[in-house]
Every structure is written in C-alpha cells, then in structure tokens.
Design a protein around this motif. Structure first.
Motif, short mmCIF file in Angstrom:
data_model
loop_
_atom_site.label_atom_id
_atom_site.label_comp_id
_atom_site.label_asym_id
_atom_site.label_seq_id
_atom_site.Cartn_x
_atom_site.Cartn_y
_atom_site.Cartn_z
N GLY A 1 4.13 -3.33 -5.68
CA GLY A 1 2.80 -3.20 -6.25
C GLY A 1 2.61 -2.17 -7.33
O GLY A 1 1.48 -1.97 -7.81
N VAL A 2 3.67 -1.50 -7.76
CA VAL A 2 3.53 -0.46 -8.78
C VAL A 2 3.39 -1.11 -10.16
O VAL A 2 4.25 -1.90 -10.57
N PRO B 1 3.72 2.65 -0.42
CA PRO B 1 3.30 2.29 -1.77
C PRO B 1 1.80 2.35 -1.99
O PRO B 1 1.34 2.73 -3.08
N GLU B 2 1.01 1.98 -0.97
CA GLU B 2 -0.45 2.00 -1.13
C GLU B 2 -0.96 3.41 -1.41
O GLU B 2 -1.88 3.59 -2.23
N VAL B 3 -0.37 4.39 -0.76
CA VAL B 3 -0.77 5.79 -0.98
C VAL B 3 -0.35 6.26 -2.36
O VAL B 3 -1.11 6.94 -3.07
N LEU B 4 0.86 5.89 -2.76
CA LEU B 4 1.35 6.27 -4.09
C LEU B 4 0.48 5.68 -5.19
O LEU B 4 0.06 6.37 -6.12
N ILE B 5 0.20 4.39 -5.08
CA ILE B 5 -0.57 3.68 -6.11
C ILE B 5 -1.99 4.24 -6.23
O ILE B 5 -2.53 4.38 -7.33
N LYS B 6 -2.58 4.58 -5.11
CA LYS B 6 -3.95 5.10 -5.10
C LYS B 6 -4.06 6.48 -5.75
O LYS B 6 -5.06 6.79 -6.40
N ASN B 7 -3.01 7.29 -5.61
CA ASN B 7 -3.13 8.70 -5.99
C ASN B 7 -2.35 9.13 -7.23
O ASN B 7 -2.67 10.18 -7.81
N LEU B 8 -1.36 8.37 -7.65
CA LEU B 8 -0.52 8.80 -8.77
C LEU B 8 -0.96 8.20 -10.10
O LEU B 8 -1.30 7.02 -10.18
N ASP B 9 -0.91 9.04 -11.14
CA ASP B 9 -1.19 8.56 -12.50
C ASP B 9 0.05 7.91 -13.09
O ASP B 9 -0.06 7.00 -13.91
N TRP B 10 1.21 8.41 -12.71
CA TRP B 10 2.46 7.77 -13.12
C TRP B 10 3.58 8.10 -12.12
O TRP B 10 3.48 9.05 -11.37
N PHE B 11 4.60 7.24 -12.12
CA PHE B 11 5.70 7.31 -11.17
C PHE B 11 6.98 7.70 -11.91
O PHE B 11 7.42 6.97 -12.81
N GLY B 12 7.59 8.80 -11.55
CA GLY B 12 8.83 9.24 -12.18
C GLY B 12 10.03 8.83 -11.36
O GLY B 12 10.38 9.50 -10.38
N PHE B 13 10.65 7.72 -11.72
CA PHE B 13 11.78 7.22 -10.95
C PHE B 13 13.08 7.90 -11.37
O PHE B 13 13.40 7.98 -12.55
N MET C 1 5.22 3.21 -14.70
CA MET C 1 6.61 3.55 -14.39
C MET C 1 7.24 4.36 -15.52
O MET C 1 7.17 4.00 -16.69
N VAL C 2 7.90 5.46 -15.13
CA VAL C 2 8.66 6.28 -16.07
C VAL C 2 10.07 6.43 -15.50
O VAL C 2 10.23 6.80 -14.34
N PHE C 3 11.08 6.13 -16.32
CA PHE C 3 12.46 6.15 -15.85
C PHE C 3 13.19 7.37 -16.40
O PHE C 3 13.07 7.71 -17.57
#
Length: 211
Positions: A140-141, A87-99, A146-148
């Motif tokens: 931590g996201v 999660p730390e890597v995702l949060i640092k580098n992503l502008d948004w999360f496509g779940f 978050m985008v669903f």
C-alpha cells in the motif's frame, strides 16, 4: 540506531513521552525540516511488543510534530525485516519512506552477490530495487513517497571470482567509492541484467555502485 537503544524508551509511556518532547524541541531549536526515524532490528523474529512500541513512537511523534515538519523513516527493503512493520501505521504517519536498498549482500551470504542491483538476476542477486518497489507497493505504499538509498561504498569479497561465486568467510571488506575508483589492479565489468557494475582482481570480487 539499533533496537537496544529504542526498545526500553519506546516501550515505556513516560520515557517515550519525554523522548518525543526532546525531539520536537530539538527540531524547533535548530529550525530543522523534520525528523527521520532509523530504528533497525538486529534480530529476527521481532517480538510483537517491539512492533507495538515502534508504532506508538511513530504515531505519537507525528502527533507532536508541527504539521509543517516532515516525518520519515529508514526502512528495510525486503520482506525479511519488512514483515515486522505495520504498513497502515507507516502510511498514516510518514511523509516519505527511506528504503535501505543496499547491503543486499555481505559476509552473511553463502555466495558473493550484488550489493544494490536495480533488477533481479538469478544466481547474482538476493534482492533488488525492483523487488523493493513491488513488495512495498503491494503493501500500500504510494510510489511518490518512496525514496531509495544509493550506497557510496562497495563490498570486496576475498577469494571470490565474480558475482554468484564462493568467497572466504570473514574476509569481506567495505570500501568507499573513492577507494574503488583509485584501484587500477581491478578489471571492471557491467551486468546488463541487474544493471550493476563490479570489479574483479586476481583474488577478489567487488560489488559497488557508480554515478
């Protein structure tokens, strides 16, 4: 894409660097808004080397992309595959999360369940949007990132009589929404707990999403 295509490239420094360079150039040549990474593992457990390679690719992509270009990723909604992501890597580098809040049921399940339920309903759901939000929030996201995903398709389970029922293995079919709404032989129902529509015929049950 499946991991068989990503692993050999992301695990090799030279190939990874070339791949990233090509991606950044493609974004520039076509004036795209950014990149979306869709690396999906088809096996579990996931080797630690795969996770390390994923993190390197994501981090170096972010570093190589211009600041005004976005970077997102398609990500699993549940802990089954989610636990293999950092999660730390995702949060640092992503502008948004496509779940990927769909395919929550299928021929792999013991019972025919709901495909993309908003809330959990014992006996009818394996996972839900609500559980996705709670799981990734605890990791931590931020909610605003978050985008669903909403499926424009459904699953028809032959032999099933409704959600939570037995079905004929190997006889599950994916149907487009257009196919579903044209079928006049189905009786349409709505589960108010999970907030999920479904259809039942004489010999099958179909889980889907409607507008």
């Amino acid at each position: 894409g499946q991991s068989e295509n990503f692993v050999p490239i992301a695990s090799n420094d030279a190939l990874r660097g070339k791949f990233i360079s090509n991606l950044v150039q493609f974004v520039a040549d076509h004036n795209l808004d950014g990149l979306d990474m869709d690396w999906e593992w088809e096996y579990s457990p996931v080797p630690e080397t795969d996770t390390i390679a994923y993190n390197k690719l994501l981090t170096e992509l972010r570093e190589a992309l211009p600041k005004d270009k976005s970077l997102s990723a398609a990500l699993p909604c549940s802990r089954y595959y989610g636990k293999w992501f950092t999660p730390e890597v995702l949060i640092k580098n992503l502008d948004w999360f496509g779940f990927m809040t769909y395919d929550m049921t299928g021929d792999w399940d013991e019972k025919a369940m709901f495909d993309s339920p908003l809330y959990p309903h014992e006996g009818y759901t394996t996972w839900s949007w609500q559980e996705t939000f709670e799981y990734w929030s605890k990791r931590g996201v931020p909610a605003e990132k978050m985008v669903f995903g909403i499926p424009a398709f459904g699953f028809e389970f032959e032999g099933a009589t409704g959600p939570g029922s037995d079905f004929t293995k190997g006889k599950t079919e994916s149907l487009s929404y257009a196919q579903i709404i044209k079928n006049t032989n189905w009786e349409i129902h709505f589960d108010s707990v999970s907030v999920e529509p479904y259809a039942v015929s004489e010999n099958s049950y179909t889980t889907y999403e409607d507008p």
